[in-house]
Design an enzyme around this catalytic site. Structure first.
Site, PDB file in Angstrom:
ATOM      1  N   HIS A  81      41.985 -13.468   9.021  1.00 52.52           N
ATOM      2  CA  HIS A  81      40.768 -12.593   8.894  1.00 52.52           C
ATOM      3  C   HIS A  81      39.619 -13.843   8.830  1.00 52.52           C
ATOM      4  CE1 HIS A  81      39.560 -13.235   4.808  1.00 52.52           C
ATOM      5  NE2 HIS A  81      40.749 -13.353   4.385  1.00 52.52           N
ATOM      6  N   CYS A  82      38.569 -13.293   9.232  1.00 52.54           N
ATOM      7  CA  CYS A  82      37.371 -13.963   8.819  1.00 52.54           C
ATOM      8  C   CYS A  82      36.396 -12.951   8.243  1.00 52.54           C
ATOM      9  CB  CYS A  82      36.879 -14.607  10.307  1.00 52.54           C
ATOM     10  SG  CYS A  82      36.487 -13.278  11.659  1.00 52.54           S
ATOM     11  N   ALA A  83      35.310 -12.975   8.314  1.00 52.60           N
ATOM     12  CA  ALA A  83      34.577 -12.066   7.841  1.00 52.60           C
ATOM     13  C   ALA A  83      34.282 -10.557   8.725  1.00 52.60           C
ATOM     14  CB  ALA A  83      32.774 -12.443   8.090  1.00 52.60           C
TER      15      ALA A  83
END
Length: 259
Positions: free
Chosen positions: A147-149
């Site tokens: 995941h990232c933002a």
């Protein structure tokens, strides 16, 4: 709605990107490759659902400042390996700087995204995380979550790179990448997001500009792979030379994730 999209109270863009056919005539195992946006707002019910997924490793692609601003919530007994990195230069994330300074038009949004995707595969901070991620795929018994933002660009590129390594066909790879636009209902949310951007920047963004910047388009992913091929010749060469995925590691990943 695609069955790949898993609904959570406050974790956006959560999906299973396994269960695709591969060129070797096999199929990726479901429930082993997961992707999402950040977990900073996860509800208690979300945490219980995460616990039930049997996650063995979490790969957080956010910059250190992003992690400090929205620290991930964890369920009781959380014991997954956490892989993270990034250079803590104290600067604003590039997308925030863009929103505050650039013309908020569809064309400028697409130019920014094209440039972002061409740089992303070669950023030293991300290369280190990519390398540790692929080793985790070969070694982790449980699911691996990236995941990232927002779970769309950094996460989208890494998921697509995983598909390329495992032999998923181009059409399936791109279709999976584009599911972000459905998962976050971008078209429906664009007017509200435009108003939020106006409050933040004092400038008006059209719905088309919001979609171009906050959505995903096949051309963005194609820009990343075109830059990889320009510098390394092939994606396989990039994986080996830049990320450290040699033939034995590739074989272990394929054995663990394919059926």
């Amino acid at each position: 709605m695609s069955p790949r999209i898993l609904r959570f109270d406050a974790i956006d863009n959560f999906r299973d990107f396994g269960d695709y056919a591969t060129a070797a005539g096999r199929r990726l195992r479901p429930g082993r490759l997961l992707r999402s946006a950040h977990h900073g707002r996860a509800s208690e019910a979300d945490l219980e659902r995460l616990k039930a997924l049997g996650i063995g490793a979490v790969v957080d692609l956010r910059r250190p400042g992003e992690r400090r601003d929205q620290p991930s919530r964890r369920h009781a007994g959380f014991a997954a390996a956490v892989i993270e990195g990034g250079l803590d230069d104290g600067a604003e994330a590039p997308h925030i700087a863009f929103l505050k300074s650039a013309d908020l038009t569809a064309d400028s949004g697409r130019r920014f995204m094209d440039q972002t995707y061409r740089r992303l595969p070669f950023d030293p901070a991300y290369l280190d995380v990519f390398a540790r991620y692929f080793r985790a795929l070969a070694e982790t018994d449980g699911a691996v979550l990236i995941h990232c933002a927002a779970g769309k660009d950094r996460t989208g590129f890494l998921a697509a790179l995983t598909h390329r390594l495992l032999g998923v066909g181009r059409d399936d790879m791109v279709e999976d990448y584009l599911l972000t636009n459905t998962a976050v209902d971008l078209a429906g949310r664009a007017p509200a997001i435009a108003r939020q951007l106006e409050r933040m920047t004092g400038r008006v963004a059209s719905d088309a500009a919001v979609v171009a910047f906050l959505g995903v388009e096949a051309a963005y992913l194609e820009a990343a792979f075109a830059e990889i091929e320009a510098r390394h010749g092939t994606v396989d060469a990039y994986l080996e030379q830049a990320v450290g995925v040699d033939a034995p590691l590739r074989a272990r990943i394929e054995a663990r994730l394919s059926a």
